[in-house]
Design an enzyme around this catalytic site. Sequence first.
Site, PDB file in Angstrom:
ATOM      1  N   ARG A   1       6.377 -23.108  -7.087  1.00 22.15           N
ATOM      2  CA  ARG A   1       5.442 -22.156  -7.774  1.00 22.15           C
ATOM      3  C   ARG A   1       4.951 -20.798  -6.782  1.00 22.15           C
ATOM      4  NH1 ARG A   1       2.086 -23.709 -11.795  1.00 22.15           N
ATOM      5  NH2 ARG A   1       0.297 -22.943 -10.781  1.00 22.15           N
TER       6      ARG A   1
ATOM      7  N   ARG B   1       7.421 -14.843   1.479  1.00 23.51           N
ATOM      8  CA  ARG B   1       7.743 -13.474   1.719  1.00 23.51           C
ATOM      9  C   ARG B   1       8.026 -13.088   3.225  1.00 23.51           C
ATOM     10  NH1 ARG B   1       3.492 -12.419  -1.728  1.00 23.51           N
ATOM     11  NH2 ARG B   1       4.191 -12.351  -4.135  1.00 23.51           N
TER      12      ARG B   1
ATOM     13  N   ARG C   1      -3.900 -35.631 -12.566  1.00 23.35           N
ATOM     14  CA  ARG C   1      -4.928 -35.371 -11.340  1.00 23.35           C
ATOM     15  C   ARG C   1      -6.022 -34.764 -11.977  1.00 23.35           C
ATOM     16  NH1 ARG C   1      -4.853 -37.986  -7.243  1.00 23.35           N
ATOM     17  NH2 ARG C   1      -5.508 -36.254  -5.888  1.00 23.35           N
TER      18      ARG C   1
ATOM     19  N   ARG D   1      -9.880 -26.084  -1.530  1.00 25.88           N
ATOM     20  CA  ARG D   1     -10.326 -24.426  -1.500  1.00 25.88           C
ATOM     21  C   ARG D   1     -12.019 -24.203  -1.883  1.00 25.88           C
ATOM     22  NH1 ARG D   1      -5.761 -23.124  -6.381  1.00 25.88           N
ATOM     23  NH2 ARG D   1      -6.489 -24.888  -7.523  1.00 25.88           N
TER      24      ARG D   1
ATOM     25  N   GLU E   1     -13.701 -27.157  -4.127  1.00 29.48           N
ATOM     26  CA  GLU E   1     -12.846 -28.080  -5.103  1.00 29.48           C
ATOM     27  C   GLU E   1     -12.192 -29.204  -4.287  1.00 29.48           C
ATOM     28  OE1 GLU E   1     -10.130 -25.265  -7.285  1.00 29.48           O
ATOM     29  OE2 GLU E   1      -8.339 -27.138  -7.056  1.00 29.48           O
TER      30      GLU E   1
ATOM     31  N   TYR F   1       2.914 -28.494 -16.466  1.00 34.27           N
ATOM     32  CA  TYR F   1       1.993 -27.763 -15.462  1.00 34.27           C
ATOM     33  C   TYR F   1       2.357 -26.340 -15.846  1.00 34.27           C
ATOM     34  CZ  TYR F   1       0.326 -27.044 -10.821  1.00 34.27           C
ATOM     35  OH  TYR F   1      -0.216 -26.559  -9.587  1.00 34.27           O
TER      36      TYR F   1
ATOM     37  N   ASP G   1       0.892 -22.341 -16.334  1.00 33.66           N
ATOM     38  CA  ASP G   1      -0.222 -21.472 -16.132  1.00 33.66           C
ATOM     39  C   ASP G   1      -0.723 -20.685 -17.559  1.00 33.66           C
ATOM     40  OD1 ASP G   1      -0.114 -21.556 -13.590  1.00 33.66           O
ATOM     41  OD2 ASP G   1       1.327 -20.154 -13.257  1.00 33.66           O
TER      42      ASP G   1
END
Length: 374
Positions: A172, A176, A250, A281, A306, A353, A355
């Site tokens: 995911r 770079r 989860r 986070r 979180e 899962y 988005d």
Amino acid sequence: MYCIVGAGIWGATIAERIASVLNEKVLVIDQRDHVGGNSASFLDEQTGIECHRYGSHIFHTSIAEVWDYLRRFCDFTTYRHKVLTTYAGKVYTMPINLETINSFYGKNLHPYEVKGFLAEEIARAGITSPNNLEEQAISLVGRPLYEAFIKGYTEKQWECDPKQLPASIIQRLPLRFNYNTDYFNDRWQGLPKDGYFTLFKNILHHPNITLRLNTTFETVRAELPTDVRIIYTGMPDQLFHYKYGELEWRSLRFEWETKAVQDYQGTTVMNYSDATVPYTRIHEFKHYHPEREQPFLCEKTVICREYPQAYDRTQIPCYPVNNERNTGLYALYAREAEQQGILLGGRLGAYRYWDMDKAVDNALHTFQKDIMRH
Ligand code: UDP
């Protein structure tokens, strides 16, 4: 008539298509007191900041059909998501890019040098064909970067050994070898200009759609006409009273705090990759809308920590756990649904899962394939 159980982005999209294209009546129910499922947001009363109820949701897509479809209901801002991560008390860019690698190793490598540099780290690990999340990550960045930025975060998020997770989870994230700091590669990104609540209100605003919140499927089931088509976006195991066993999910716990400072962390999302920090986070929602001057400049800010946690029936399901056991179990529930003429969909109903854009894409295609041609 159609009854759609769940007013999340998948359920709302399919409801809108049925109402507008087929000109059929749709009853949308949701057990929560709001629409939008886990992408919902609310305006904090004290500060006027739009907060995402279930953690940051950034709309991003490369699917033109999805982008065009949603823009019929709202304009999007030009926000592009950037994430930072804190490891051992120092802040790095995330996903891993040239800046992360150079800061971590104290180097000043050029893009054309970094692959060669990492190749030595990767070779040291001796992984020939990566079979799980850990092996996949190490074969991309080597063990030291994996241990700093991925291992602890992943263990907290999934509460298991990353060797037991599919490689697809880490795919995911982009990797770079330049200084591009975008979290997503997608061409189109942004946040609903007038808030997620307006987006959902507009999608569901149709004379053929009736919305009932605070309503469970069990409570309306008996009143539905016999020829109703049921589209269910909740948990399939719950729908069938767990007859084959429980699917694993989860969940997340959110700890909210209003800080008496104009800016707490200087960015929308700060990840914490150390295993010793209990949360994954911190979200600071005002940064999603710097264009909303009043809340942005206000001397207060809303943050939210979180904490990933195991799901039990009192929690909110957030992520499916797509392993072999659960895939097999899901297939049994999917067969049962098919036999009863119930269409399963959405992140929970499809046990995927996804988005937001993948959910909309799937809803648009499911409408074409399974509803229009039925
Ligand atoms: N991940 C990580 N370190 C990070 C962020 C993400 O190791 O700082 C890994 C982790 O395994 C996580 C996966 O990447 O489950 C996907 O992260 P993403 O941000 O896409 O998760 P989501 O936003 O869906 O919770």
